[in-house]
Design a protein around this motif. Structure first.
Motif, PDB file in Angstrom:
ATOM      1  N   ASP A  31      51.603  28.546  56.247  1.00 21.04           N
ATOM      2  CA  ASP A  31      50.296  28.658  55.599  1.00 21.04           C
ATOM      3  C   ASP A  31      49.552  29.829  56.220  1.00 21.04           C
ATOM      4  OD1 ASP A  31      48.604  27.002  53.604  1.00 21.04           O
ATOM      5  OD2 ASP A  31      47.196  27.513  55.208  1.00 21.04           O
ATOM      6  N   PHE A  32      49.042  30.706  55.353  1.00 17.86           N
ATOM      7  CA  PHE A  32      48.341  31.907  55.814  1.00 17.86           C
ATOM      8  C   PHE A  32      47.122  32.089  54.932  1.00 17.86           C
ATOM      9  CE2 PHE A  32      47.326  36.154  56.906  1.00 17.86           C
ATOM     10  CZ  PHE A  32      48.040  36.504  58.043  1.00 17.86           C
ATOM     11  N   LYS A  33      45.943  32.025  55.537  1.00 17.16           N
ATOM     12  CA  LYS A  33      44.687  32.148  54.785  1.00 17.16           C
ATOM     13  C   LYS A  33      43.897  33.321  55.343  1.00 17.16           C
ATOM     14  CE  LYS A  33      42.482  28.453  53.670  1.00 17.16           C
ATOM     15  NZ  LYS A  33      41.715  27.197  53.758  1.00 17.16           N
ATOM     16  N   VAL A  34      43.342  34.127  54.432  1.00 17.75           N
ATOM     17  CA  VAL A  34      42.533  35.277  54.825  1.00 17.75           C
ATOM     18  C   VAL A  34      41.122  35.091  54.293  1.00 17.75           C
ATOM     19  CG1 VAL A  34      42.262  37.786  54.703  1.00 17.75           C
ATOM     20  CG2 VAL A  34      44.565  36.776  54.731  1.00 17.75           C
ATOM     21  N   MET A  35      40.150  35.342  55.142  1.00 11.94           N
ATOM     22  CA  MET A  35      38.734  35.354  54.752  1.00 11.94           C
ATOM     23  C   MET A  35      38.163  36.695  55.178  1.00 11.94           C
ATOM     24  SD  MET A  35      37.495  31.573  55.756  1.00 11.94           S
ATOM     25  CE  MET A  35      38.504  30.157  55.431  1.00 11.94           C
ATOM     26  N   ILE A  94      35.103  42.719  50.117  1.00 16.09           N
ATOM     27  CA  ILE A  94      35.922  41.859  49.261  1.00 16.09           C
ATOM     28  C   ILE A  94      36.190  42.542  47.928  1.00 16.09           C
ATOM     29  CG2 ILE A  94      35.938  39.689  47.955  1.00 16.09           C
ATOM     30  CD1 ILE A  94      34.356  38.467  50.310  1.00 16.09           C
ATOM     31  N   ASN A  95      35.158  43.118  47.331  1.00 20.24           N
ATOM     32  CA  ASN A  95      35.325  43.790  46.038  1.00 20.24           C
ATOM     33  C   ASN A  95      36.289  44.957  46.140  1.00 20.24           C
ATOM     34  OD1 ASN A  95      33.585  42.016  44.727  1.00 20.24           O
ATOM     35  ND2 ASN A  95      31.798  43.268  45.166  1.00 20.24           N
ATOM     36  N   MET A  96      36.184  45.753  47.208  1.00 20.82           N
ATOM     37  CA  MET A  96      37.079  46.875  47.397  1.00 20.82           C
ATOM     38  C   MET A  96      38.507  46.395  47.617  1.00 20.82           C
ATOM     39  SD  MET A  96      37.204  49.736  50.389  1.00 20.82           S
ATOM     40  CE  MET A  96      37.382  48.426  51.561  1.00 20.82           C
ATOM     41  N   LEU A  97      38.682  45.374  48.444  1.00 20.15           N
ATOM     42  CA  LEU A  97      40.023  44.852  48.716  1.00 20.15           C
ATOM     43  C   LEU A  97      40.653  44.240  47.475  1.00 20.15           C
ATOM     44  CD1 LEU A  97      39.498  43.310  52.253  1.00 20.15           C
ATOM     45  CD2 LEU A  97      40.794  45.372  51.658  1.00 20.15           C
ATOM     46  N   ILE A 145      33.810  51.631  54.560  1.00 20.00           N
ATOM     47  CA  ILE A 145      33.320  50.247  54.530  1.00 20.00           C
ATOM     48  C   ILE A 145      33.908  49.492  55.718  1.00 20.00           C
ATOM     49  CG2 ILE A 145      33.301  48.070  53.247  1.00 20.00           C
ATOM     50  CD1 ILE A 145      33.437  49.757  50.676  1.00 20.00           C
ATOM     51  N   HIS A 146      33.024  48.930  56.545  1.00 23.25           N
ATOM     52  CA  HIS A 146      33.457  48.113  57.679  1.00 23.25           C
ATOM     53  C   HIS A 146      33.835  46.732  57.166  1.00 23.25           C
ATOM     54  CE1 HIS A 146      33.805  46.633  61.744  1.00 23.25           C
ATOM     55  NE2 HIS A 146      33.113  45.572  61.365  1.00 23.25           N
ATOM     56  N   ILE A 147      35.016  46.285  57.549  1.00 23.35           N
ATOM     57  CA  ILE A 147      35.544  44.986  57.117  1.00 23.35           C
ATOM     58  C   ILE A 147      35.674  44.093  58.336  1.00 23.35           C
ATOM     59  CG2 ILE A 147      37.503  43.807  56.047  1.00 23.35           C
ATOM     60  CD1 ILE A 147      38.122  46.575  54.711  1.00 23.35           C
ATOM     61  N   ASN A 148      35.237  42.865  58.196  1.00 24.93           N
ATOM     62  CA  ASN A 148      35.383  41.856  59.230  1.00 24.93           C
ATOM     63  C   ASN A 148      36.011  40.654  58.561  1.00 24.93           C
ATOM     64  OD1 ASN A 148      33.439  39.432  60.808  1.00 24.93           O
ATOM     65  ND2 ASN A 148      34.913  40.661  61.926  1.00 24.93           N
ATOM     66  N   GLY A 149      37.040  40.085  59.180  1.00 29.58           N
ATOM     67  CA  GLY A 149      37.698  38.943  58.555  1.00 29.58           C
ATOM     68  C   GLY A 149      38.466  38.122  59.559  1.00 29.58           C
ATOM     69  N   ILE A 150      39.083  37.078  59.030  1.00 29.42           N
ATOM     70  CA  ILE A 150      39.946  36.240  59.859  1.00 29.42           C
ATOM     71  C   ILE A 150      41.229  35.921  59.113  1.00 29.42           C
ATOM     72  CG2 ILE A 150      38.108  35.195  61.234  1.00 29.42           C
ATOM     73  CD1 ILE A 150      38.432  32.672  59.531  1.00 29.42           C
ATOM     74  N   PRO A 193      41.495  35.945  49.849  1.00 28.16           N
ATOM     75  CA  PRO A 193      40.035  35.860  49.784  1.00 28.16           C
ATOM     76  C   PRO A 193      39.488  36.129  48.381  1.00 28.16           C
ATOM     77  CG  PRO A 193      40.684  37.892  50.859  1.00 28.16           C
ATOM     78  CD  PRO A 193      41.940  37.095  50.627  1.00 28.16           C
ATOM     79  N   VAL A 194      40.328  36.637  47.483  1.00 27.66           N
ATOM     80  CA  VAL A 194      39.844  36.995  46.147  1.00 27.66           C
ATOM     81  C   VAL A 194      40.563  36.288  45.012  1.00 27.66           C
ATOM     82  CG1 VAL A 194      38.991  39.234  46.890  1.00 27.66           C
ATOM     83  CG2 VAL A 194      41.323  39.050  46.032  1.00 27.66           C
ATOM     84  N   VAL A 195      41.638  35.567  45.294  1.00 29.91           N
ATOM     85  CA  VAL A 195      42.380  34.836  44.263  1.00 29.91           C
ATOM     86  C   VAL A 195      42.199  33.348  44.527  1.00 29.91           C
ATOM     87  CG1 VAL A 195      44.645  34.402  43.234  1.00 29.91           C
ATOM     88  CG2 VAL A 195      44.061  36.699  44.030  1.00 29.91           C
ATOM     89  N   HIS A 196      41.670  32.623  43.544  1.00 32.35           N
ATOM     90  CA  HIS A 196      41.356  31.204  43.735  1.00 32.35           C
ATOM     91  C   HIS A 196      42.605  30.360  43.984  1.00 32.35           C
ATOM     92  CE1 HIS A 196      39.528  27.289  43.305  1.00 32.35           C
ATOM     93  NE2 HIS A 196      40.377  27.011  42.335  1.00 32.35           N
ATOM     94  N   THR A 197      43.668  30.611  43.248  1.00 40.31           N
ATOM     95  CA  THR A 197      44.864  29.777  43.312  1.00 40.31           C
ATOM     96  C   THR A 197      45.730  30.167  44.513  1.00 40.31           C
ATOM     97  OG1 THR A 197      44.864  29.705  40.910  1.00 40.31           O
ATOM     98  CG2 THR A 197      46.880  29.001  41.996  1.00 40.31           C
TER      99      THR A 197
END
Length: 132
Positions: free
Chosen positions: A105-109, A116-119, A87-92, A36-40
């Protein structure tokens, strides 16, 4: 209701020791991880393993839980919640399995932005430790 055996193997890993040794057999050699934080995209089993292992450490405080699961053929969407440092985190997690039943393939949002900033910071620290 029967759980897809590929998904059950993932759940077994998540409910077990979450070690690299239990994770590696679930991944295809050409696995790709989308952070979720690295573009590549991070391509290959070693990079995918590094990111997922770092995430297991970051989320290893006992608050991580899957709250909704959707499976369609070779794809799964797993919604999760966690709390880290108040911090409450919600993702998929979006998972795709290849014809051999391995994750290729594994994608995290993740949301919200504060999470996101903390992670980003915490994952960076874990990846640096692994590289040392």
């Amino acid at each position: 209701m029967t759980i897809d055996p590929r998904l059950q193997r993932w759940f077994d890993h998540m409910e077990g020791d979450r070690s690299a040794e239990s994770l590696r057999p679930l991944l295809a050699e050409n696995a790709t991880f989308h952070s979720p934080v690295v573009h590549t995209p991070q391509r290959g089993i070693d990079l995918t393993l590094a990111y997922l292992t770092a995430a297991d450490t970051v989320f290893g405080n006992g608050s991580f839980a899957y709250v909704r699961t959707l499976v369609d053929g070779d794809n799964a969407m797993l919604e999760f919640t966690a709390e880290i440092d108040g911090i409450h985190i919600n993702g998929i997690d979006l998972i795709h399995w290849n014809a051999d039943g391995l994750i290729d393939d594994f994608k995290v949002m993740v949301r919200p932005l504060k999470a996101i900033n903390m992670l980003w910071k915490m994952m960076g620290e874990q990846l640096e430790k692994q590289a040392s």
